[in-house]
Design a protein around this motif. Sequence first.
Motif, PDB file in Angstrom:
ATOM      1  N   UNK A  75      37.242  51.044  54.156  1.00 20.09           N
ATOM      2  CA  UNK A  75      38.138  50.235  54.983  1.00 20.09           C
ATOM      3  C   UNK A  75      38.327  48.853  54.366  1.00 20.09           C
ATOM      4  N   UNK A  76      37.292  48.390  53.657  1.00 18.63           N
ATOM      5  CA  UNK A  76      37.330  47.045  53.066  1.00 18.63           C
ATOM      6  C   UNK A  76      36.851  47.123  51.626  1.00 18.63           C
ATOM      7  N   UNK A  77      37.654  46.594  50.704  1.00 21.08           N
ATOM      8  CA  UNK A  77      37.192  46.544  49.315  1.00 21.08           C
ATOM      9  C   UNK A  77      37.078  45.090  48.858  1.00 21.08           C
ATOM     10  N   UNK A  78      35.910  44.792  48.291  1.00 15.49           N
ATOM     11  CA  UNK A  78      35.647  43.468  47.732  1.00 15.49           C
ATOM     12  C   UNK A  78      36.091  43.540  46.262  1.00 15.49           C
ATOM     13  N   UNK A  79      37.264  42.971  45.974  1.00 15.58           N
ATOM     14  CA  UNK A  79      37.888  43.178  44.667  1.00 15.58           C
ATOM     15  C   UNK A  79      37.666  41.955  43.770  1.00 15.58           C
ATOM     16  N   UNK A  80      37.119  42.197  42.595  1.00 12.06           N
ATOM     17  CA  UNK A  80      36.977  41.113  41.620  1.00 12.06           C
ATOM     18  C   UNK A  80      38.274  41.021  40.830  1.00 12.06           C
ATOM     19  N   UNK A  81      38.820  39.807  40.740  1.00 11.68           N
ATOM     20  CA  UNK A  81      40.127  39.664  40.081  1.00 11.68           C
ATOM     21  C   UNK A  81      40.265  38.250  39.515  1.00 11.68           C
ATOM     22  N   UNK A  82      41.445  37.969  38.970  1.00 16.72           N
ATOM     23  CA  UNK A  82      41.709  36.641  38.407  1.00 16.72           C
ATOM     24  C   UNK A  82      42.852  35.993  39.183  1.00 16.72           C
ATOM     25  N   UNK A  83      42.671  34.700  39.484  1.00 19.40           N
ATOM     26  CA  UNK A  83      43.728  33.957  40.174  1.00 19.40           C
ATOM     27  C   UNK A  83      44.228  32.881  39.211  1.00 19.40           C
ATOM     28  N   UNK A  84      45.546  32.789  39.025  1.00 21.06           N
ATOM     29  CA  UNK A  84      46.061  31.757  38.116  1.00 21.06           C
ATOM     30  C   UNK A  84      45.628  30.371  38.579  1.00 21.06           C
ATOM     31  N   UNK A  85      45.186  29.552  37.631  1.00 27.81           N
ATOM     32  CA  UNK A  85      44.770  28.181  37.961  1.00 27.81           C
ATOM     33  C   UNK A  85      45.099  27.303  36.759  1.00 27.81           C
ATOM     34  N   UNK A 108      32.797  47.743  46.524  1.00 26.64           N
ATOM     35  CA  UNK A 108      33.099  46.643  45.608  1.00 26.64           C
ATOM     36  C   UNK A 108      33.832  47.199  44.399  1.00 26.64           C
ATOM     37  N   UNK A 109      34.986  46.625  44.102  1.00 25.76           N
ATOM     38  CA  UNK A 109      35.779  47.078  42.955  1.00 25.76           C
ATOM     39  C   UNK A 109      35.744  46.044  41.851  1.00 25.76           C
ATOM     40  N   UNK A 110      34.932  46.312  40.846  1.00 25.38           N
ATOM     41  CA  UNK A 110      34.852  45.407  39.707  1.00 25.38           C
ATOM     42  C   UNK A 110      35.367  46.121  38.447  1.00 25.38           C
ATOM     43  N   UNK A 111      34.822  47.318  38.167  1.00 26.86           N
ATOM     44  CA  UNK A 111      35.148  48.045  36.931  1.00 26.86           C
ATOM     45  C   UNK A 111      36.637  48.420  36.870  1.00 26.86           C
ATOM     46  N   UNK A 112      37.178  48.340  35.660  1.00 27.06           N
ATOM     47  CA  UNK A 112      38.589  48.691  35.431  1.00 27.06           C
ATOM     48  C   UNK A 112      38.666  49.652  34.248  1.00 27.06           C
ATOM     49  N   UNK A 113      39.835  50.260  34.018  1.00 31.02           N
ATOM     50  CA  UNK A 113      39.927  51.183  32.879  1.00 31.02           C
ATOM     51  C   UNK A 113      39.485  50.538  31.556  1.00 31.02           C
ATOM     52  N   UNK A 114      39.799  49.248  31.348  1.00 27.17           N
ATOM     53  CA  UNK A 114      39.431  48.602  30.076  1.00 27.17           C
ATOM     54  C   UNK A 114      38.224  47.680  30.194  1.00 27.17           C
ATOM     55  N   UNK A 115      37.633  47.599  31.376  1.00 28.76           N
ATOM     56  CA  UNK A 115      36.566  46.612  31.598  1.00 28.76           C
ATOM     57  C   UNK A 115      35.401  47.258  32.327  1.00 28.76           C
ATOM     58  N   UNK A 116      34.251  47.357  31.654  1.00 29.71           N
ATOM     59  CA  UNK A 116      33.076  47.949  32.286  1.00 29.71           C
ATOM     60  C   UNK A 116      31.908  46.996  32.249  1.00 29.71           C
ATOM     61  N   UNK A 117      31.101  47.092  31.190  1.00 31.48           N
ATOM     62  CA  UNK A 117      29.871  46.302  31.119  1.00 31.48           C
ATOM     63  C   UNK A 117      30.136  44.799  31.039  1.00 31.48           C
TER      64      UNK A 117
END
Length: 384
Positions: free
Chosen positions: A164-174, A123-132
């Motif tokens: 093989x599979x990453x569950x990526x947390x991201x933003x979708x324009x809406x 699971x990929x949630x954490x980013x360079x500028x985004x942790x807790x």
Amino acid sequence: MDFALNDDQRMMVEAARRLNEKFVEPLLASHHRDKALPKSAVLMLLEKAADLGLTSARIPEKDGGAGMGLLDYGLLVEQLPPTVMLIVQPHEATTTRIHFGGSPEQRERFVPDLMAGRRIACTGSTEPDVGSDPRGIKTTATPDGNHVVLNGRKQWISNATVCDVMNVTCRIPEGSGYRMARVLVDRAESPFEANEVDMLGLRQSPLGEVLFDGCRVPQANVCPDNGDTAKLLTITWLANRPTVGLMAVHLAQRAFELAREYAGVRKQFGKAIGAYQLIQHDLAEIETAVVTSRLACYNALAALDRGERANGLSAMAKRYAVDACDRAIQLAMRIHGGMGLSRELGLEQMARDVRTLAIPDGTPGILSLIQGREITGFDGFRPA
Ligand SMILES: Cc1cc2nc3c(=O)[nH]c(=O)nc-3n(C[C@H](O)[C@H](O)[C@H](O)COP(=O)(O)OP(=O)(O)OC[C@H]3O[C@@H](n4cnc5c(N)ncnc54)[C@H](O)[C@@H]3O)c2cc1C
């Protein structure tokens, strides 16, 4: 109230210990101790973990999973080295998230191979500028025909380099803004760059940073918006925390056994050092840390099994156990004198490993804020 393991639990614990002794420890010893395991070794571990039910612990039996109680799951986690459990648990938690939060088609496509340990998830949630505070996530998934295009970076992601599979947390324009979303990125159809990051401890666990640079992912891999978020939260984050605490207990228990043995054989001033009161005090402190940490974690998992929300208990268990076990390992090192610092003995690795456990699934600071919010009703995350 009964603090004893039942027959089934004793058998499970024995099976996990046997697996550790006969397969896991030899496999770890046959690889470089400071380098991430190769994918082939990770797959071997996951296959064995699947036999114990560890890759599908939180998926119901009726859906092909092991359907374990969370306390039973914790008992198994405690028997295996954290460097392995920090591979297996992110894989299993991701599989659980896909099972409960994915569409029927996504479940059918991804979950069976992941439960069997034939493919690797993360699971990929954490980013360079985004942790807790994950609400600030910047990675975007921009719709483009039948695809979304991922752009952004992820950091400190367990299994990233071998997955093989990453569950990526991201933003979708809406509309004029964005909505948070989860996208399942199958590396075979949507390749991305992932590089290993060198860390203080748990160095045989793959941990990486990821770059999504125009990574095209089929729209069908965007998870539906209607997942049962509260249920997902309870069975993944809330249960992960005490089980990470039990990973620390695994290390501190080993440190205790080493220190007790050494205190019995090492002689100074004409006597075994274990005969001196100061050494006995240190041993008593170590044992107390192990037992209280274990009980705090079991208590949180048992509360979750009873259906309690247990947010504070779960945060308390992880924070307390990792801190107490960290100190216990330092004391065990001290009992060993110079030998405690040698690479040969392995205590210095345990000291590095336990520190590394402090960060994933909630830093000590964040966990005390969660517990504090439960105690006071005030949100200390964003004080006015
Ligand atoms: C071994 C390991 C495995 C990991 N695996 C994964 C993974 O598989 N997937 C994934 O997405 N991430 C993973 N992570 C990342 C992990 O979840 C983050 O590192 C963690 O959430 C903390 O984020 P951060 O490092 O950015 O620290 P920050 O959030 O920047 O925090 C820095 C410090 O500020 C404190 N702090 C933050 N906010 C507050 C506040 N409101 N009040 C007081 N103090 C505050 C924190 O407690 C901490 O001490 C992993 C990390 C490690 C070390």
